[in-house]
Design a protein around this motif. Structure first.
Motif, short mmCIF file in Angstrom:
data_model
loop_
_atom_site.label_atom_id
_atom_site.label_comp_id
_atom_site.label_asym_id
_atom_site.label_seq_id
_atom_site.Cartn_x
_atom_site.Cartn_y
_atom_site.Cartn_z
N PRO A 132 -4.48 23.95 50.65
CA PRO A 132 -4.84 22.54 50.44
C PRO A 132 -3.65 21.64 50.16
CG PRO A 132 -5.47 23.91 48.54
CD PRO A 132 -5.03 24.84 49.62
N TYR A 133 -3.57 20.54 50.93
CA TYR A 133 -2.57 19.49 50.74
C TYR A 133 -1.13 20.01 50.88
CZ TYR A 133 -6.26 16.38 49.12
OH TYR A 133 -7.38 15.60 49.05
N GLN A 134 -0.93 21.05 51.71
CA GLN A 134 0.40 21.61 51.88
C GLN A 134 1.09 21.13 53.16
OE1 GLN A 134 1.78 23.54 49.34
NE2 GLN A 134 -0.10 22.75 48.42
N THR A 135 0.33 20.52 54.07
CA THR A 135 0.88 20.10 55.36
C THR A 135 0.71 18.60 55.53
OG1 THR A 135 0.10 22.22 56.22
CG2 THR A 135 0.88 20.61 57.82
N LYS A 136 1.76 17.94 55.99
CA LYS A 136 1.71 16.50 56.21
C LYS A 136 1.96 16.16 57.67
CE LYS A 136 3.13 15.05 51.56
NZ LYS A 136 4.03 14.18 50.79
N VAL A 137 1.32 15.07 58.12
CA VAL A 137 1.55 14.57 59.47
C VAL A 137 2.15 13.17 59.36
CG1 VAL A 137 -0.29 15.94 60.53
CG2 VAL A 137 -0.82 13.68 59.60
N PHE A 138 2.85 12.74 60.42
CA PHE A 138 3.47 11.41 60.42
C PHE A 138 2.51 10.42 61.05
CE2 PHE A 138 6.46 8.21 62.27
CZ PHE A 138 6.88 7.69 61.06
N SER A 139 2.17 9.38 60.31
CA SER A 139 1.16 8.41 60.76
C SER A 139 1.75 7.29 61.62
CB SER A 139 0.48 7.78 59.54
OG SER A 139 1.39 6.97 58.82
N GLY A 140 3.06 7.27 61.75
CA GLY A 140 3.72 6.15 62.42
C GLY A 140 4.35 5.22 61.40
N ILE A 141 3.90 5.36 60.13
CA ILE A 141 4.46 4.56 59.03
C ILE A 141 5.07 5.48 57.97
CG2 ILE A 141 3.93 2.87 57.23
CD1 ILE A 141 1.55 1.98 58.99
N ASP A 142 4.31 6.49 57.56
CA ASP A 142 4.82 7.46 56.58
C ASP A 142 4.12 8.81 56.78
OD1 ASP A 142 2.27 6.99 55.72
OD2 ASP A 142 2.84 6.09 53.80
N TYR A 143 4.45 9.77 55.92
CA TYR A 143 3.84 11.10 56.00
C TYR A 143 2.63 11.17 55.09
CZ TYR A 143 7.79 12.85 58.71
OH TYR A 143 8.70 13.05 59.70
N THR A 144 1.57 11.81 55.57
CA THR A 144 0.32 11.90 54.82
C THR A 144 -0.36 13.25 55.04
OG1 THR A 144 -1.90 10.95 54.59
CG2 THR A 144 -0.88 10.76 56.75
N GLU A 145 -1.14 13.68 54.01
CA GLU A 145 -1.90 14.94 54.13
C GLU A 145 -3.20 14.73 54.91
OE1 GLU A 145 -1.35 13.50 51.15
OE2 GLU A 145 0.30 14.64 50.26
N ASN A 146 -3.55 13.48 55.18
CA ASN A 146 -4.82 13.17 55.84
C ASN A 146 -4.60 12.66 57.26
OD1 ASN A 146 -6.60 13.64 53.54
ND2 ASN A 146 -5.62 11.85 52.63
N PRO A 147 -4.92 13.47 58.27
CA PRO A 147 -4.73 13.03 59.66
C PRO A 147 -5.86 12.15 60.19
CG PRO A 147 -5.53 15.28 59.64
CD PRO A 147 -5.38 14.87 58.20
N HIS A 148 -6.61 11.50 59.29
CA HIS A 148 -7.75 10.65 59.68
C HIS A 148 -8.81 11.44 60.44
CE1 HIS A 148 -5.47 7.33 58.16
NE2 HIS A 148 -6.32 6.44 58.59
#
Length: 444
Positions: free
Chosen positions: A339-355
């Motif tokens: 849980p909450y160990q991987t982040k994706v780049f949203s185009g603005i910043d890095y987030t654990e939630n890929p929408h």
């Protein structure tokens, strides 16, 4: 004589304690010392805290109210501390009970299996703090909510819980109404300004998602409640929640609202044995379209839909995050990275939630986690349909509300960071917990 003497002795002790407390309070007020002022209230505060801890349903209601705020304590929001206290409260209350019965069904097996799957990834965790926070919101808090509601909701507390839900929705609406007025006064009536609408702990699309989540049960309460005051509050909530969906200029929020409207109307018509009324549901939707899109805010919403064809930033950013999430799932396909160990780049910043909650679950718990969660959703769907089939009209209407909430949340989870949201998630499981309490089987 002995009992009378004992009673007099207790009365004297209480009087002395009250006098001492009053003296401390007077001294504190005179010296302006907050510590001295607080001391007389400590017994009451201690008793109140203990009362809450051994009455988990009351604590859950307060937790949900705190969920409508974002007060920080030691880097975490207040609602997180309240929700974590629910587990202690439930264990304490069960310990003090004389009965040793404990209800278990397929939901428990599936949810505990999901929690176990998240926990066994512990050796892969890069951040222990984020890992346990994720574990709390993906497993511990939702499961504890369900346990409490299933254990303590009965015929009397059901109505209290539903009434509480209307007041919780009213609090949310008050926050959004103030935010709308502020936004219009400061920035005026334009697309960029309205789409940046925020209430401190929720912004734009998230506000619309929360509004859609709250609408079905408020609608159900409006239909089944016998109290005029509750009917009026729930009706006001529905109107205000619709305003929230429209004024945030959220494309996903508007599509979700239409899906919820269609689901509620169709399910209600079928449950009442009036299938021909489904045509009326579609006519009502068409009328709603005509009404909304004639207004200025409706035209701004149409403009946002037109921007989809040009692949605006929010669309392209989602595609980017989804592609990254799928790539991470391919690297750890079975049980994920935790849980909450991987982040994706949203185009603005890095987030654990890929929408997309399903892709997030794939990153956190792998394909096995996605499959378990889909089984949980199927179980909840089966329970909501069983309520709709009930001969009791009140349960039938509430079943329609629960089904609509489930459809809304399941769809919204594909386009927004909702079910992983620290505020949306507890509200969803509160509603589902009420449904599971009403459909609890007799066996333990």
């Amino acid at each position: 004589m002995i009992s009378e003497h004992s009673s007099n002795a207790k009365s004297k002790r209480r009087m002395l304690f009250a006098l001492f407390s009053q003296l401390l309070l007077a001294a504190g007020l005179a010296l302006r010392e907050p510590a001295l002022i607080a001391v007389p209230f400590l017994p009451f505060i201690a008793y109140s805290l203990f009362y809450l801890l051994v009455n988990p349903l009351f604590l859950l209601w307060i937790s949900q109210l705190s969920n409508m705020t974002n007060i920080p304590i030691a880097g975490l929001s207040l609602n997180t501390f309240f929700f974590l206290a629910l587990g202690i409260s439930f264990i304490l209350s069960k310990t003090l009970q004389k009965s040793d019965e404990f209800y278990v069904d397929l939901f428990d097996l599936l949810f505990v299996l999901l929690g176990f799957l998240l926990l066994i990834t512990l050796p892969r965790w890069n951040s222990i703090g984020f890992g346990f926070l994720g574990l709390a919101y993906m497993f511990l808090i939702p499961y504890t909510e369900v346990l409490i509601l299933r254990e303590y909701v009965n015929e009397k507390t059901l109505d209290l819980s539903l009434n509480f839900f209307t007041f919780m929705s009213l609090l949310f609406n008050a926050e959004v109404a103030v935010a709308i007025l502020k936004t219009l006064m400061i920035g005026g009536f334009n697309l960029r300004n309205l789409h940046s609408l925020g209430i401190g702990w929720a912004y734009s699309n998230y506000i619309a998602a929360l509004a859609n989540l709250l609408i079905p049960l408020n609608l159900g309460i409006f239909i089944v409640s016998r109290k005029k005051s509750i009917k009026r509050i729930s009706l006001l909530n529905i109107v205000m929640l619709l305003i929230s969906v429209v004024f945030t200029i959220s494309r996903g929020g508007f599509i979700t609202f239409l899906l919820g409207f269609l689901t509620f109307g169709s399910a209600l018509a079928i449950s009442e044995g009036k299938i021909r009324y489904i045509t009326g549901v579609f006519i009502a939707i068409a009328g709603l379209f005509a009404l909304i899109f004639k207004t200025l805010v409706g035209k701004l919403l149409l403009l946002r839909f037109a921007l989809m064809a040009a692949m605006d930033a929010s669309i392209s950013n989602r595609y980017r995050m989804w592609a990254q999430a799928i790539d991470y799932i391919k690297r750890n396909p079975l049980i994920g990275r935790g849980p909450y160990q991987t982040k994706v780049f949203s185009g603005i910043d890095y987030t654990e939630n890929p929408h997309n909650y399903y892709l997030k679950l794939g990153m956190d718990a792998g394909i096995i986690g996605i499959i378990i969660f889909l089984f949980i959703l199927a179980f909840l769907l089966h329970r909501s349909i069983s309520l709709i089939k009930s001969p009791d009209r009140k349960l039938k209407i509430l079943g329609v509300s629960f089904l609509t909430t489930l459809v809304i949340a399941s769809f919204n989870a594909t386009i927004e960071p909702t079910l992983s949201g620290f505020h949306y998630n507890p509200i969803f499981w509160f509603i589902m917990g009420l449904m599971l309490a009403l459909t609890k089987k007799k066996n333990t």
